[in-house]
Design an enzyme around this catalytic site. Sequence first.
Site, mmCIF file in Angstrom:
data_model
loop_
_atom_site.group_PDB
_atom_site.id
_atom_site.type_symbol
_atom_site.label_atom_id
_atom_site.label_comp_id
_atom_site.label_asym_id
_atom_site.label_seq_id
_atom_site.Cartn_x
_atom_site.Cartn_y
_atom_site.Cartn_z
ATOM 1 N N TYR A 145 57.705 43.326 107.899
ATOM 2 C CA TYR A 145 57.101 42.585 106.770
ATOM 3 C C TYR A 145 57.698 41.182 106.733
ATOM 4 C CZ TYR A 145 57.072 40.626 102.118
ATOM 5 O OH TYR A 145 56.977 39.739 101.072
ATOM 6 N N LYS A 162 52.807 44.325 101.782
ATOM 7 C CA LYS A 162 54.099 43.752 101.381
ATOM 8 C C LYS A 162 55.198 44.773 101.130
ATOM 9 C CE LYS A 162 54.216 44.038 96.720
ATOM 10 N NZ LYS A 162 54.917 43.547 95.578
ATOM 11 N N ARG A 186 70.595 51.342 100.045
ATOM 12 C CA ARG A 186 69.303 51.511 100.744
ATOM 13 C C ARG A 186 69.362 50.737 102.059
ATOM 14 N NH1 ARG A 186 63.944 49.410 97.637
ATOM 15 N NH2 ARG A 186 65.035 47.416 97.905
ATOM 16 N N ILE A 219 50.870 38.902 91.735
ATOM 17 C CA ILE A 219 51.110 37.458 91.593
ATOM 18 C C ILE A 219 49.788 36.696 91.636
ATOM 19 C CG2 ILE A 219 52.395 35.474 92.505
ATOM 20 C CD1 ILE A 219 54.217 37.612 93.914
ATOM 21 N N LYS A 244 56.131 37.108 107.487
ATOM 22 C CA LYS A 244 56.267 35.909 106.639
ATOM 23 C C LYS A 244 56.817 34.753 107.479
ATOM 24 C CE LYS A 244 54.640 37.601 102.895
ATOM 25 N NZ LYS A 244 53.306 37.147 102.439
ATOM 26 N N SER A 304 58.447 34.377 101.374
ATOM 27 C CA SER A 304 59.441 35.200 100.676
ATOM 28 C C SER A 304 60.860 34.834 101.098
ATOM 29 C CB SER A 304 59.182 36.687 101.012
ATOM 30 O OG SER A 304 60.257 37.484 100.593
ATOM 31 N N ASP A 319 69.002 46.690 102.835
ATOM 32 C CA ASP A 319 69.222 45.825 101.661
ATOM 33 C C ASP A 319 70.341 44.817 101.938
ATOM 34 O OD1 ASP A 319 67.282 46.753 100.056
ATOM 35 O OD2 ASP A 319 68.544 47.974 98.772
ATOM 36 N N ASP A 364 37.421 42.092 103.480
ATOM 37 C CA ASP A 364 38.662 42.366 104.204
ATOM 38 C C ASP A 364 38.865 41.216 105.189
ATOM 39 O OD1 ASP A 364 40.260 45.312 105.444
ATOM 40 O OD2 ASP A 364 40.655 43.227 105.967
HETATM 41 C C1 WQD Z 1 65.987 44.829 94.175
HETATM 42 C C2 WQD Z 1 67.367 45.453 94.041
HETATM 43 C C3 WQD Z 1 67.690 47.338 95.493
HETATM 44 C C4 WQD Z 1 64.790 49.979 93.616
HETATM 45 C C5 WQD Z 1 61.790 43.110 98.164
HETATM 46 C C6 WQD Z 1 61.246 42.347 99.336
HETATM 47 C C7 WQD Z 1 60.843 40.963 98.890
HETATM 48 C C8 WQD Z 1 59.847 41.104 97.776
HETATM 49 C C9 WQD Z 1 60.520 41.821 96.607
HETATM 50 C C10 WQD Z 1 57.538 41.332 98.368
HETATM 51 C C11 WQD Z 1 67.964 45.857 95.400
HETATM 52 C C12 WQD Z 1 67.750 47.751 94.028
HETATM 53 C C13 WQD Z 1 65.574 48.885 93.938
HETATM 54 C C14 WQD Z 1 65.395 51.150 93.080
HETATM 55 C C15 WQD Z 1 67.529 50.068 93.205
HETATM 56 N N1 WQD Z 1 58.730 41.848 98.214
HETATM 57 N N2 WQD Z 1 66.915 48.929 93.722
HETATM 58 N N3 WQD Z 1 66.747 51.146 92.884
HETATM 59 O O1 WQD Z 1 64.477 44.546 98.060
HETATM 60 O O2 WQD Z 1 65.272 42.500 96.734
HETATM 61 O O3 WQD Z 1 62.977 42.508 97.725
HETATM 62 O O4 WQD Z 1 60.873 43.130 97.095
HETATM 63 O O5 WQD Z 1 57.156 40.207 98.164
HETATM 64 O O6 WQD Z 1 60.242 40.299 99.978
HETATM 65 O O7 WQD Z 1 62.269 42.207 100.300
HETATM 66 O O8 WQD Z 1 63.474 43.987 95.798
HETATM 67 O O9 WQD Z 1 63.035 45.339 93.779
HETATM 68 O O10 WQD Z 1 63.094 46.515 96.045
HETATM 69 O O11 WQD Z 1 65.201 45.693 95.003
HETATM 70 O O12 WQD Z 1 68.746 50.088 93.019
HETATM 71 O O13 WQD Z 1 64.731 52.183 92.778
HETATM 72 O O14 WQD Z 1 67.240 46.664 93.300
HETATM 73 O O15 WQD Z 1 68.675 48.027 96.243
HETATM 74 O O16 WQD Z 1 69.365 45.647 95.325
HETATM 75 P P1 WQD Z 1 64.176 43.434 97.133
HETATM 76 P P2 WQD Z 1 63.629 45.446 95.137
#
Ligand code: WQD
Length: 338
Positions: free
Chosen positions: A150, A85, A295, A12, A154, A125, A298, A58
């Site tokens: 994490y 992150k 997972r 980003i 935030k 976030s 989640d 750093d």
């Molecule tokens: C999205 C959806 C998974 C991988 C996290 C952090 C958030 C930000 C973004 C940093 C979920 C599903 C994922 C895979 C899957 N991070 N999934 N198979 O968990 O919403 O957010 O990342 O800034 O703060 O919390 O994002 O992309 O990991 O998952 O099915 O191999 O995709 O279960 O439903 P998330 P994600």
Amino acid sequence: MKVLVTGGLGFIGSHTVVELQNEGFEVVIIDNLSNSSEEVLKGITAITGKAPLFEKIDLREKSAVRDFFKKHSDVTGVIHFAASKAVGESVENPLLYYENNISSLVYLLQELKEKPSASFIFSSSCTVYGQAEKMPITEDAPVQAAMSPYGNTKQMGEEIIIDTAKVTNISAVLLRYFNPVGAHPSVEIGELPLGVPQNLVPFITQTGVGLRQELSVFGNDYPTPDGTAVRDYIHVVDLAKAHVIALQRLLNKKNLEKVETFNLGTGKGSSVLEVIQSFEKVSDKKLPYKIMPRREGDITEAYANTDKANNVLGWKAELSLDEAMASAWKWEQKVRNK
Ligand code: WQD
């Protein structure tokens, strides 16, 4: 006006540096290259024609932060991305997250509080909401007990900024991102996850190029239309533009409060299966996937109420999920064909 972008060689951060330069800001980047590479500098320069200043620092080294602000005494605006992150990693190694994400923030604020006035934008976030009760999620939704260390960094970061702004000349904007995805249309910069991607979209594009066998869909028994979890996937270019608008708002000193908070999303929720369908449409490829158990940690669904960002910040996401997936796919193909 010289702006410091910490983590400016990250996903980003790099897209935000491009938009800042497009708006005529002079940019200096601090990055410790723990999750990025100097190659990204070339990509930024290829897009804007201007090489941002870069210092490999750093932010956990207090003296290095102090020396930076002595050297760049004209920096009064900071956009702070630099942080660890990965949600899962933070559970395994909480102290790494508290040390990195909190001490870096504290050292930056300690320097900024010495200035007559300073503008600070914090990369937060939607994870601070946990599983919010009501959709779409507004900024006044309760901040839940953090889902991970994490997420806690935030939440704590926001509180540290609010407490500091009360007693200093620092004005701040807290930007709560939903799910950033996609890549710059120039295909010069994009997401470069190290190792096995934790996030959905890079895992999809790596599966698309054959780097991964198949995508694991983490659960299809959620109380959602198709059973898979719902998120608000926002194009990283839209997200980057919001940072420039937030900085201009702080510099114009138009904001009435010392600290303002905005949700940055599209306002639309998409399920995992819908993201897969979008990828298949834009790539014209079938994506191999398997339904696996949920997972750990989640949530079922999260998508933003964007009224405040639209009406107060004057920003709205313009790019679609298909455009995000198409740009992510183009970027993945370019990186793999290197
Ligand atoms: C999205 C959806 C998974 C991988 C996290 C952090 C958030 C930000 C973004 C940093 C979920 C599903 C994922 C895979 C899957 N991070 N999934 N198979 O968990 O919403 O957010 O990342 O800034 O703060 O919390 O994002 O992309 O990991 O998952 O099915 O191999 O995709 O279960 O439903 P998330 P994600």
